[in-house]
Design a protein around this motif. Structure first.
Motif, PDB file in Angstrom:
ATOM      1  N   ASP A  69       0.809  -1.211   0.000  1.00  0.00           N
ATOM      2  CA  ASP A  69       0.000   0.000   0.000  1.00  0.00           C
ATOM      3  C   ASP A  69       0.850   1.272   0.000  1.00  0.00           C
ATOM      4  O   ASP A  69       2.076   1.230   0.000  1.00  0.00           O
ATOM      5  CB  ASP A  69      -0.977  -0.007   1.171  1.00  0.00           C
ATOM      6  N   PHE A  70       0.163   2.414   0.012  1.00  0.00           N
ATOM      7  CA  PHE A  70       0.841   3.705  -0.050  1.00  0.00           C
ATOM      8  C   PHE A  70       1.834   3.888   1.098  1.00  0.00           C
ATOM      9  O   PHE A  70       2.921   4.447   0.901  1.00  0.00           O
ATOM     10  CB  PHE A  70      -0.188   4.845  -0.027  1.00  0.00           C
ATOM     11  N   ASP A  71       1.449   3.444   2.285  1.00  0.00           N
ATOM     12  CA  ASP A  71       2.341   3.607   3.439  1.00  0.00           C
ATOM     13  C   ASP A  71       3.649   2.844   3.248  1.00  0.00           C
ATOM     14  O   ASP A  71       4.723   3.335   3.607  1.00  0.00           O
ATOM     15  CB  ASP A  71       1.645   3.133   4.722  1.00  0.00           C
ATOM     16  N   LYS A  72       3.560   1.638   2.669  1.00  0.00           N
ATOM     17  CA  LYS A  72       4.775   0.864   2.408  1.00  0.00           C
ATOM     18  C   LYS A  72       5.630   1.539   1.344  1.00  0.00           C
ATOM     19  O   LYS A  72       6.866   1.528   1.419  1.00  0.00           O
ATOM     20  CB  LYS A  72       4.415  -0.563   1.974  1.00  0.00           C
ATOM     21  N   ILE A  73       4.971   2.125   0.338  1.00  0.00           N
ATOM     22  CA  ILE A  73       5.721   2.845  -0.701  1.00  0.00           C
ATOM     23  C   ILE A  73       6.457   4.024  -0.081  1.00  0.00           C
ATOM     24  O   ILE A  73       7.627   4.278  -0.384  1.00  0.00           O
ATOM     25  CB  ILE A  73       4.775   3.331  -1.818  1.00  0.00           C
ATOM     26  N   ILE A  74       5.775   4.734   0.817  1.00  0.00           N
ATOM     27  CA  ILE A  74       6.407   5.877   1.494  1.00  0.00           C
ATOM     28  C   ILE A  74       7.606   5.413   2.310  1.00  0.00           C
ATOM     29  O   ILE A  74       8.676   6.042   2.295  1.00  0.00           O
ATOM     30  CB  ILE A  74       5.382   6.614   2.388  1.00  0.00           C
ATOM     31  N   ASP A  75       7.453   4.291   3.016  1.00  0.00           N
ATOM     32  CA  ASP A  75       8.563   3.752   3.808  1.00  0.00           C
ATOM     33  C   ASP A  75       9.773   3.432   2.938  1.00  0.00           C
ATOM     34  O   ASP A  75      10.918   3.665   3.329  1.00  0.00           O
ATOM     35  CB  ASP A  75       8.129   2.476   4.544  1.00  0.00           C
ATOM     36  N   GLU A 128      15.651  -0.478 -10.145  1.00  0.00           N
ATOM     37  CA  GLU A 128      16.573  -1.350  -9.402  1.00  0.00           C
ATOM     38  C   GLU A 128      16.042  -1.624  -7.995  1.00  0.00           C
ATOM     39  O   GLU A 128      16.122  -2.746  -7.491  1.00  0.00           O
ATOM     40  CB  GLU A 128      17.958  -0.712  -9.338  1.00  0.00           C
ATOM     41  N   LYS A 129      15.472  -0.580  -7.382  1.00  0.00           N
ATOM     42  CA  LYS A 129      14.949  -0.763  -6.038  1.00  0.00           C
ATOM     43  C   LYS A 129      13.704  -1.643  -6.040  1.00  0.00           C
ATOM     44  O   LYS A 129      13.519  -2.488  -5.151  1.00  0.00           O
ATOM     45  CB  LYS A 129      14.636   0.593  -5.404  1.00  0.00           C
ATOM     46  N   LEU A 130      12.827  -1.465  -7.045  1.00  0.00           N
ATOM     47  CA  LEU A 130      11.638  -2.299  -7.165  1.00  0.00           C
ATOM     48  C   LEU A 130      12.017  -3.768  -7.349  1.00  0.00           C
ATOM     49  O   LEU A 130      11.361  -4.666  -6.814  1.00  0.00           O
ATOM     50  CB  LEU A 130      10.780  -1.828  -8.344  1.00  0.00           C
ATOM     51  N   ILE A 131      13.096  -3.998  -8.095  1.00  0.00           N
ATOM     52  CA  ILE A 131      13.588  -5.363  -8.306  1.00  0.00           C
ATOM     53  C   ILE A 131      14.169  -5.916  -7.007  1.00  0.00           C
ATOM     54  O   ILE A 131      13.913  -7.057  -6.622  1.00  0.00           O
ATOM     55  CB  ILE A 131      14.633  -5.394  -9.438  1.00  0.00           C
ATOM     56  N   ASP A 132      14.962  -5.086  -6.308  1.00  0.00           N
ATOM     57  CA  ASP A 132      15.561  -5.514  -5.031  1.00  0.00           C
ATOM     58  C   ASP A 132      14.489  -5.865  -3.996  1.00  0.00           C
ATOM     59  O   ASP A 132      14.681  -6.774  -3.174  1.00  0.00           O
ATOM     60  CB  ASP A 132      16.474  -4.414  -4.467  1.00  0.00           C
ATOM     61  N   LEU A 133      13.366  -5.151  -4.051  1.00  0.00           N
ATOM     62  CA  LEU A 133      12.266  -5.405  -3.112  1.00  0.00           C
ATOM     63  C   LEU A 133      11.405  -6.592  -3.549  1.00  0.00           C
ATOM     64  O   LEU A 133      10.427  -6.926  -2.883  1.00  0.00           O
ATOM     65  CB  LEU A 133      11.382  -4.163  -2.985  1.00  0.00           C
ATOM     66  N   LEU A 156       5.131  -8.020 -12.782  1.00  0.00           N
ATOM     67  CA  LEU A 156       4.780  -7.843 -11.373  1.00  0.00           C
ATOM     68  C   LEU A 156       4.907  -9.161 -10.607  1.00  0.00           C
ATOM     69  O   LEU A 156       4.668 -10.236 -11.165  1.00  0.00           O
ATOM     70  CB  LEU A 156       3.341  -7.361 -11.247  1.00  0.00           C
ATOM     71  N   ASN A 157       5.251  -9.050  -9.345  1.00  0.00           N
ATOM     72  CA  ASN A 157       5.227 -10.210  -8.461  1.00  0.00           C
ATOM     73  C   ASN A 157       3.810 -10.791  -8.443  1.00  0.00           C
ATOM     74  O   ASN A 157       2.826 -10.056  -8.436  1.00  0.00           O
ATOM     75  CB  ASN A 157       5.654  -9.763  -7.054  1.00  0.00           C
TER      76      ASN A 157
END
Length: 516
Positions: A69-75, A128-133, A156-157
């Motif tokens: 969710d948005f909160d996780k994206i913000i984190d 790169e960060k989206l892949i790492d996550l 997408l996962n």
């Protein structure tokens, strides 16, 4: 008294003051103690008032996924990048669920321009960060249109598309970013032609009416199990496809849950688009397009499953489908016929396969519904093939695809034959010569693999013919939705539309080649 005046001056009227008792601060509110301004778009208190507006509502929808969710994206990315990442994941999800066959959760293409529009110039860092996550995977492949260029494809996962996750529909709040996306939508829908314009007008009047979605999806799952059973008995189905079926059947409860989740997600996707009042976004998600690879037209409902198509309406009226019998072999025949008549480089060694030469004569003497798949089945299984192999015609579709569109020199056997032996048995040496000729550069086809070259040529044959049909339907003021080699029309206009379709067939001299 002086102290009260001082306090009154500090908290002057016209300022949206904030204190902790009010809960979460709103954009541009000013703190009573610190005198700092809250910037909701960046998630910070600032000395200066933000020049950007925080929209209470906007014309760009974005999904707030429950599993991310948005909160996780913000984190993970911070306030500034929240909306860009969220919208990229939204569009990636929509391209998965709506741009391809629903169950094929394959990588989808993104252009460099699209990546910069949605994620900004530092899109590579974000990727790169989206892949790492472990939120997405990435691959780079040579373009089918130009082997010297590479396409970027993302996936997408799988947790994004199961029913136990889901999402809530929200909208962009950053006015500047919202305007950027709206301008992008304008560009994507600006290129059109009168046929696409007509289809768009029809989609505007199209709705999907399903009384019980869960019941319909349950029926689709039962049909899928029947298809799986037939496919496992299909000696011409590729071993990898059979492995996928076997794997799916090891845990049917899990597979059913995943299947239902994807189909439900697709249904929600269609409902969201059709119910949206955001016209620019809505038109963009119609995905009206003429493919560079063969000229096929596609749109919002191109990949809609058959049972879902039966629930589509135009102006409240149910639809009926007019489709071409044995479409691929029919257009394959036309392709050979054109090559035989015209002087193309590389066709000197090619003659019309004997099976095709006799096809029109056989049809004239017997049954207009006779098609090449039935002829193939009789050659493989004998004249009584229907009693031996009730699903024989469907097996021939699989066989034709592997013979014509697969790699000519692939190892392994198809049933009791190797591939080239089977081509000769069914079609004669002329077909084999033609397929071999697709290896040469003299054909002047800008596709680097021989089976894709033939696919492109066939798509051109099909799309060229279907455009003639669509032109006539427009002249007769019959609204329609094309589904590649078929047409959806209102039930009340089915007879008239079928007559128009047959008229095009007859006018083109294809009465015994193309059958509906």
């Amino acid at each position: 008294m002086k102290e009260m005046n001082k306090q009154s001056y500090k908290l002057r009227k016209g300022v949206d003051w904030y204190d902790e008792s009010m809960g979460k601060p709103m954009h541009k509110q000013r703190h009573k103690i610190t005198k700092l301004y809250w910037n909701e778009l960046e998630g910070i208190w600032s000395k200066s008032l933000s020049k950007k507006e925080y929209l209470l509502n906007s014309e760009v929808s974005v999904y707030n996924f429950k599993n991310y969710d948005f909160d996780k994206i913000i984190d993970d990315f911070g306030y500034k990048l929240k909306e860009k990442v969220a919208l990229f994941l939204t569009r990636l999800y929509q391209r998965h669920i709506g741009y391809q066959e629903i169950m094929n959760w394959e990588s989808v293409y993104w252009s460099h321009a699209d990546l910069e529009t949605y994620l900004g110039y530092n899109w590579k860092d974000l990727m790169e960060k989206l892949i790492d996550l472990d939120l997405i995977s990435f691959e780079e492949k040579a373009s089918i249109y130009d082997p010297t260029k590479y396409t970027r494809k993302f996936k997408l996962n799988e947790t994004f598309f199961y029913s136990n996750t889901g999402y809530e529909v929200d909208c962009l709040r950053d006015e500047t970013y919202c305007n950027t996306i709206l301008n992008h939508y304008k560009k994507t829908i600006s290129k059109s032609n009168h046929i696409l314009d007509n289809i768009e007008a029809t989609i505007d009047r199209t709705d999907i009416i399903i009384e019980n979605v869960d019941e319909l999806i349950g029926e689709m799952w039962k049909n899928k199990l029947i298809d799986d059973s037939n496919d496992l008995n299909n000696q011409f189905l590729h071993k990898d496809d059979k492995k996928a079926i076997t794997k799916r059947h090891k845990d049917l409860n899990k597979s059913k849950s995943e299947y239902e989740g994807i189909i439900k997600g697709y249904y929600n996707y269609l409902c969201h688009i059709k119910s949206s009042d955001n016209m620019l976004e809505k038109k963009s998600l119609y995905r009206l397009n003429e493919s560079k690879f063969g000229g096929r037209l596609s749109h919002l409902f191109s990949n809609t499953p058959k049972l879902f198509r039966s629930c589509l309406t135009i102006e409240g009226e149910r639809l009926k489908e007019i489709d071409i019998t044995a479409s691929q072999p029919s257009f394959l025949y036309l392709l050979f016929k054109n090559w035989y008549k015209q002087e193309f480089k590389g066709n000197e060694l090619v003659d019309i396969p004997l099976l095709y030469q006799s096809l029109s004569e056989v049809v004239q003497m017997s049954d207009k519904r006779l098609d090449l798949y039935k002829i193939m089945a009789s050659k493989i299984y004998g004249l009584g093939w229907k009693s031996k192999r009730p699903n024989g015609r469907e097996e021939m579709k699989t066989l034709l695809y592997r013979l014509i569109f697969g790699k000519l020199y692939e190892s392994g056997r198809l049933g009791n034959y190797n591939k080239q032996e089977l081509i000769v048995k069914l079609f004669g040496n002329d077909m084999l010569k033609f397929l071999k000729s697709l290896h040469t550069e003299e054909l002047e086809i800008d596709v680097d693999q021989e089976h894709k070259r033939l696919s492109k040529l066939l798509h051109e044959q099909e799309s060229g013919f279907m455009k003639l049909v669509m032109e006539e339907l427009i002249l007769h003021k019959i609204p329609f939705l094309p589904i590649y080699d078929s047409i959806l029309v209102k039930e009340s206009q089915y007879s008239k539309a079928r007559s128009v379709f047959q008229g095009v067939i007859d006018k083109q001299g294809l009465t015994y080649t193309i059958r509906i």
